[in-house]
Design an enzyme around this catalytic site. Structure first.
Site, PDB file in Angstrom:
ATOM      1  N   SER A   1     -11.571   4.468  -0.585  1.00  0.00           N
ATOM      2  CA  SER A   1     -11.505   5.633   0.302  1.00  0.00           C
ATOM      3  C   SER A   1     -12.118   6.816  -0.425  1.00  0.00           C
ATOM      4  O   SER A   1     -12.146   6.850  -1.670  1.00  0.00           O
ATOM      5  CB  SER A   1     -10.052   5.953   0.661  1.00  0.00           C
ATOM      6  OG  SER A   1      -9.947   7.223   1.289  1.00  0.00           O
TER       7      SER A   1
ATOM      8  N   TYR B   1      -0.863   7.691  -1.495  1.00  0.00           N
ATOM      9  CA  TYR B   1      -2.080   6.992  -1.056  1.00  0.00           C
ATOM     10  C   TYR B   1      -3.310   7.305  -1.909  1.00  0.00           C
ATOM     11  O   TYR B   1      -4.003   6.379  -2.350  1.00  0.00           O
ATOM     12  CB  TYR B   1      -2.335   7.319   0.416  1.00  0.00           C
ATOM     13  CG  TYR B   1      -3.490   6.593   1.043  1.00  0.00           C
ATOM     14  CD1 TYR B   1      -3.368   5.269   1.457  1.00  0.00           C
ATOM     15  CD2 TYR B   1      -4.720   7.221   1.237  1.00  0.00           C
ATOM     16  CE1 TYR B   1      -4.434   4.593   2.055  1.00  0.00           C
ATOM     17  CE2 TYR B   1      -5.786   6.553   1.823  1.00  0.00           C
ATOM     18  CZ  TYR B   1      -5.629   5.246   2.225  1.00  0.00           C
ATOM     19  OH  TYR B   1      -6.687   4.587   2.801  1.00  0.00           O
TER      20      TYR B   1
ATOM     21  N   LYS C   1      -5.709   4.695  -4.234  1.00  0.00           N
ATOM     22  CA  LYS C   1      -7.148   4.537  -4.065  1.00  0.00           C
ATOM     23  C   LYS C   1      -7.909   4.942  -5.335  1.00  0.00           C
ATOM     24  O   LYS C   1      -8.963   4.367  -5.632  1.00  0.00           O
ATOM     25  CB  LYS C   1      -7.630   5.338  -2.854  1.00  0.00           C
ATOM     26  CG  LYS C   1      -7.113   4.771  -1.536  1.00  0.00           C
ATOM     27  CD  LYS C   1      -7.497   3.300  -1.352  1.00  0.00           C
ATOM     28  CE  LYS C   1      -7.072   2.734  -0.031  1.00  0.00           C
ATOM     29  NZ  LYS C   1      -7.482   1.318   0.143  1.00  0.00           N
TER      30      LYS C   1
ATOM     31  N   ASP D   1       1.155 -12.077   3.656  1.00  0.00           N
ATOM     32  CA  ASP D   1       1.579 -10.716   3.347  1.00  0.00           C
ATOM     33  C   ASP D   1       1.138 -10.439   1.912  1.00  0.00           C
ATOM     34  O   ASP D   1       1.625 -11.077   0.978  1.00  0.00           O
ATOM     35  CB  ASP D   1       3.094 -10.601   3.480  1.00  0.00           C
ATOM     36  CG  ASP D   1       3.607  -9.192   3.233  1.00  0.00           C
ATOM     37  OD1 ASP D   1       2.819  -8.335   2.777  1.00  0.00           O
ATOM     38  OD2 ASP D   1       4.801  -8.943   3.477  1.00  0.00           O
TER      39      ASP D   1
END
Length: 250
Positions: free
Chosen positions: A145, A164, A168, A64
């Site tokens: 991304s 998010y 990125k 993890d």
């Protein structure tokens, strides 16, 4: 890919989507792959879809990336069992359905930050130390991304981006910081950021979203690009690669 034949690649988030596609492509290219994921058993299941003569080149590792202890233990295992990681594909990433302004979203935001930023840093650190100890001119690939370079506005894609894009954007900055640190350390380890547009994976887990008339990349498209960037001659480093489906509007 000749220089990577029988060399070791560590791939995070390898149990599905882009991570699995990359793992499969690297195995098919002759590498030994250690797939790291919370669902190691899923990697073992997917392994059976490989040709029988390739299965022994893929190894599942329960890890993890939210846990520094898991990361350190995983790379120690790779060092002791496989001789060390020569390539790292920092692919693990999550997108949680929340908004920055929504109350009670603390853990959702922490999960995204810890996975997409902190886990990426610790994996890069441990992989690089493995490469440095063995004087290996390796390669670190950070999965970024297009939203790591700008936040789309007014486009019919995700209903909420929340934290998010910020994570990125951090990957964009971290990749360049890592490149500079490697130069200052007199290292020949390469580092690349790959920034896909929309990819048809579980991250778009809304069935209605997948039915919308927007173009998607496939996970195999990203895997092919990973093979491309690590296949460059020793004197060539691809710093950033942006991949978009034809017709994408953001």
């Amino acid at each position: 890919m000749d220089r990577w034949k029988n060399r070791v690649a560590a791939v995070t988030g390898a149990s599905a989507g882009i991570g699995w596609a990359i793992s499969k492509a690297l195995v098919q290219s002759g590498m030994i792959v250690v797939g790291m994921a919370r669902r190691a058993e899923k990697i073992e299941e997917l392994k059976m879809s490989l040709p029988a003569n390739m299965r022994d080149r893929l190894h599942a590792c329960k890890c993890d990336v939210n846990s520094e202890q898991d990361i350190i233990a995983a790379f120690k295992m790779i060092d002791s069992k496989f001789g060390g990681a020569d390539v790292l594909i920092n692919n693990a990433g999550v997108l949680k359905d929340t908004q920055l302004i929504r109350p009670g979203n603390t853990q959702l935001i922490r999960d995204v930050v810890n996975t997409n930023i902190v886990g990426l840093i610790f994996c890069a650190r441990e992989a690089y130390q493995s490469m440095k100890r063995r004087n290996v001119d390796g390669h670190i690939v950070n999965m970024n991304s297009v939203v790591g370079h700008g936040v789309p506005v007014g486009v019919d894609t995700l209903t909420t981006y929340n934290v998010y894009p910020a994570t990125k954007h951090a990957v964009t900055a971290l990749t360049e910081t890592l490149r500079i640190e490697l130069l200052n350390d007199n290292s020949k380890v390469k580092v690349t950021s790959i920034s896909p547009g929309a990819v048809r994976t579980d991250i778009f887990n809304d069935p209605q979203m997948l039915k919308k008339a927007i173009p998607f990349l496939e996970a195999d498209d990203i895997a092919n690009s990973v093979v491309h960037v690590i296949s460059t001659p020793k004197h060539v480093e691809i710093k950033e690669l942006t991949i978009k489906p034809l017709g994408e509007r953001f």
